[in-house]
Design a protein around this motif. Structure first.
Motif, short mmCIF file in Angstrom:
data_model
loop_
_atom_site.label_atom_id
_atom_site.label_comp_id
_atom_site.label_asym_id
_atom_site.label_seq_id
_atom_site.Cartn_x
_atom_site.Cartn_y
_atom_site.Cartn_z
N LEU A 121 -48.41 0.08 -19.53
CA LEU A 121 -48.85 -0.96 -20.46
C LEU A 121 -47.73 -1.99 -20.57
CD1 LEU A 121 -51.19 -1.56 -22.44
CD2 LEU A 121 -49.90 -0.33 -24.18
N LEU A 122 -48.04 -3.22 -20.18
CA LEU A 122 -47.02 -4.27 -20.15
C LEU A 122 -47.13 -5.17 -21.38
CD1 LEU A 122 -44.78 -5.65 -18.42
CD2 LEU A 122 -46.60 -7.14 -17.53
N PHE A 123 -45.99 -5.42 -22.01
CA PHE A 123 -45.90 -6.40 -23.10
C PHE A 123 -45.19 -7.63 -22.54
CE2 PHE A 123 -46.69 -3.98 -27.08
CZ PHE A 123 -46.67 -2.68 -26.60
N SER A 124 -45.72 -8.81 -22.82
CA SER A 124 -44.98 -10.04 -22.55
C SER A 124 -44.07 -10.29 -23.74
CB SER A 124 -45.94 -11.23 -22.42
OG SER A 124 -46.78 -11.05 -21.32
N GLY A 125 -42.90 -10.80 -23.45
CA GLY A 125 -41.97 -11.08 -24.54
C GLY A 125 -40.92 -12.07 -24.12
N VAL A 126 -39.98 -12.27 -25.02
CA VAL A 126 -38.91 -13.23 -24.75
C VAL A 126 -37.71 -12.84 -25.61
CG1 VAL A 126 -39.62 -14.89 -26.54
CG2 VAL A 126 -38.54 -15.73 -24.46
N GLU A 127 -36.53 -13.14 -25.13
CA GLU A 127 -35.33 -12.93 -25.93
C GLU A 127 -34.84 -14.29 -26.39
OE1 GLU A 127 -32.12 -10.71 -24.06
OE2 GLU A 127 -31.34 -10.16 -26.02
N LEU A 128 -34.90 -14.51 -27.70
CA LEU A 128 -34.54 -15.81 -28.26
C LEU A 128 -33.04 -15.86 -28.50
CD1 LEU A 128 -37.27 -15.76 -31.09
CD2 LEU A 128 -37.46 -16.90 -28.87
N SER A 129 -32.45 -17.00 -28.16
CA SER A 129 -31.06 -17.25 -28.52
C SER A 129 -31.06 -18.02 -29.83
CB SER A 129 -30.37 -18.07 -27.43
OG SER A 129 -30.31 -17.33 -26.24
N TRP A 130 -30.60 -17.37 -30.89
CA TRP A 130 -30.67 -17.97 -32.21
C TRP A 130 -29.74 -19.17 -32.28
CZ3 TRP A 130 -34.66 -16.73 -34.80
CH2 TRP A 130 -34.79 -17.18 -36.11
N ALA A 131 -30.21 -20.28 -32.79
CA ALA A 131 -29.43 -21.52 -32.71
C ALA A 131 -28.23 -21.52 -33.66
CB ALA A 131 -30.33 -22.71 -33.02
N GLU A 132 -28.39 -20.89 -34.82
CA GLU A 132 -27.38 -21.05 -35.87
C GLU A 132 -26.09 -20.27 -35.62
OE1 GLU A 132 -27.10 -20.65 -40.72
OE2 GLU A 132 -28.73 -19.68 -39.66
N PHE A 133 -26.23 -19.12 -34.93
CA PHE A 133 -25.06 -18.28 -34.64
C PHE A 133 -25.37 -17.47 -33.39
CE2 PHE A 133 -27.34 -16.81 -38.54
CZ PHE A 133 -28.15 -15.84 -37.95
N GLN A 153 -26.64 -14.85 -31.55
CA GLN A 153 -27.47 -13.68 -31.85
C GLN A 153 -28.74 -13.76 -31.03
OE1 GLN A 153 -27.18 -10.87 -34.24
NE2 GLN A 153 -28.82 -10.29 -32.84
N HIS A 154 -29.04 -12.70 -30.33
CA HIS A 154 -30.31 -12.63 -29.61
C HIS A 154 -31.33 -11.89 -30.46
CE1 HIS A 154 -28.33 -13.23 -25.38
NE2 HIS A 154 -28.41 -14.35 -26.09
N VAL A 155 -32.55 -12.40 -30.43
CA VAL A 155 -33.67 -11.80 -31.17
C VAL A 155 -34.79 -11.55 -30.18
CG1 VAL A 155 -35.42 -12.20 -32.96
CG2 VAL A 155 -33.06 -12.93 -33.35
N GLY A 156 -35.24 -10.31 -30.11
CA GLY A 156 -36.32 -9.97 -29.21
C GLY A 156 -37.68 -10.26 -29.84
N ARG A 157 -38.55 -10.87 -29.06
CA ARG A 157 -39.93 -11.12 -29.51
C ARG A 157 -40.85 -10.43 -28.51
NH1 ARG A 157 -41.27 -17.08 -30.71
NH2 ARG A 157 -40.52 -16.47 -32.78
N VAL A 158 -41.57 -9.41 -28.97
CA VAL A 158 -42.46 -8.62 -28.11
C VAL A 158 -43.88 -8.85 -28.59
CG1 VAL A 158 -43.08 -6.28 -27.40
CG2 VAL A 158 -40.66 -6.89 -27.69
N LYS A 159 -44.70 -9.39 -27.69
CA LYS A 159 -46.05 -9.79 -28.10
C LYS A 159 -47.06 -8.70 -27.80
CE LYS A 159 -45.45 -14.74 -27.52
NZ LYS A 159 -46.19 -15.93 -27.12
N GLY A 160 -47.80 -8.32 -28.81
CA GLY A 160 -48.96 -7.47 -28.60
C GLY A 160 -50.17 -8.34 -28.36
N ASP A 161 -51.33 -7.85 -28.71
CA ASP A 161 -52.53 -8.68 -28.58
C ASP A 161 -52.67 -9.59 -29.79
OD1 ASP A 161 -53.27 -7.58 -26.04
OD2 ASP A 161 -53.67 -5.72 -27.12
N ARG A 162 -52.51 -9.00 -30.99
CA ARG A 162 -52.50 -9.80 -32.22
C ARG A 162 -51.18 -9.66 -32.95
NH1 ARG A 162 -58.47 -9.81 -34.29
NH2 ARG A 162 -57.48 -10.50 -36.20
N GLU A 163 -50.54 -8.53 -32.78
CA GLU A 163 -49.28 -8.25 -33.47
C GLU A 163 -48.11 -8.78 -32.65
OE1 GLU A 163 -49.22 -6.77 -36.37
OE2 GLU A 163 -51.14 -5.70 -36.50
N THR A 164 -47.02 -9.10 -33.35
CA THR A 164 -45.77 -9.46 -32.68
C THR A 164 -44.63 -8.70 -33.33
OG1 THR A 164 -46.61 -11.68 -32.21
CG2 THR A 164 -44.24 -11.38 -32.05
N LEU A 165 -43.77 -8.13 -32.52
CA LEU A 165 -42.62 -7.38 -33.02
C LEU A 165 -41.36 -8.21 -32.81
CD1 LEU A 165 -42.05 -4.28 -33.92
CD2 LEU A 165 -41.10 -4.07 -31.62
N HIS A 166 -40.54 -8.31 -33.84
CA HIS A 166 -39.25 -9.01 -33.73
C HIS A 166 -38.10 -8.02 -33.94
CE1 HIS A 166 -41.65 -12.77 -34.49
NE2 HIS A 166 -40.86 -13.14 -33.49
#
Ligand SMILES: [Zn+2]
Length: 189
Positions: free
Chosen positions: A61-73, A75-88
């Motif tokens: 089961l594959l999730f599409s996602g992205v690792e965000l580079s936080w602008a203010e400091f 810090q990487h934040v993971g964003r994992v996309k479900g079908d309707r849900e998103t995990l950060h």
């Protein structure tokens, strides 16, 4: 219900990983994983990233996602996309040498900027960092291997008690219905 083994944080040649998505997926299928999230760096991904991931139809089961580079400091934040849900996920706080107090401040700051974190990595590239596995931090504590190259593949994972579906897995992680897994010899403190 069988536990589903998976990795929430991995990179491909769309950013700084060494394998293309198909190759990375094949590695995790060989390892017996049930799910994998591909989370390339948002500031490196090239055109066609989301489309390519969306067209893949692997056995796991594959999730599409992205690792965000936080602008203010830094810090990487993971964003994992479900079908309707998103995990950060607050990624590898150990890399930034954050105290628990710093971590809590950072979670609040990111929340104030509109991203409510669900989870925190208690690993740094698959190595356990127990300081963040603390009840003071009000997030789900996940292990990932942050796969970039073969030495990382399968170092650390989670086993989730959920039906086999992206949204069900995300909801189970939020609810804490999972356990951590580490490859033998890699539970390095
Ligand atoms: Zn990463």
């Amino acid at each position: 219900m069988a536990l589903l083994r998976g990795n929430l944080h991995a990179h491909t040649t769309f950013s700084d990983g060494v394998l293309p998505p198909e190759g990375l997926i094949a590695e995790y299928e060989t390892l017996g994983y049930d799910f994998l999230a591909i989370t390339d760096h948002d500031d490196l991904i090239t055109e066609g990233y989301w489309e390519t991931l969306g067209k893949l139809a692997p056995r796991l089961l594959l999730f599409s996602g992205v690792e965000l580079s936080w602008a203010e400091f830094p810090q990487h934040v993971g964003r994992v996309k479900g079908d309707r849900e998103t995990l950060h996920v607050l990624n590898h706080p150990a890399r930034y040498r954050l105290s628990v107090r710093d971590t809590l401040a950072r979670i609040r700051r990111i929340g104030a900027q509109g991203v409510n974190l669900d989870a925190i990595e208690v690993t740094d590239t698959g190595l356990y960092r127990p300081v963040y596995d603390s009840s003071e931090i009000p997030l789900a504590k996940v292990a990932t291997d942050d796969a970039h190259q073969p030495v990382h593949f399968g170092r650390a994972w989670i086993e989730v008690d959920a039906p086999r579906g992206r949204d069900a897995i995300i909801r189970a992680i939020r609810a804490g219905d999972f356990r951590l897994g580490f490859r033998q010899g890699n539970l390095t403190l």
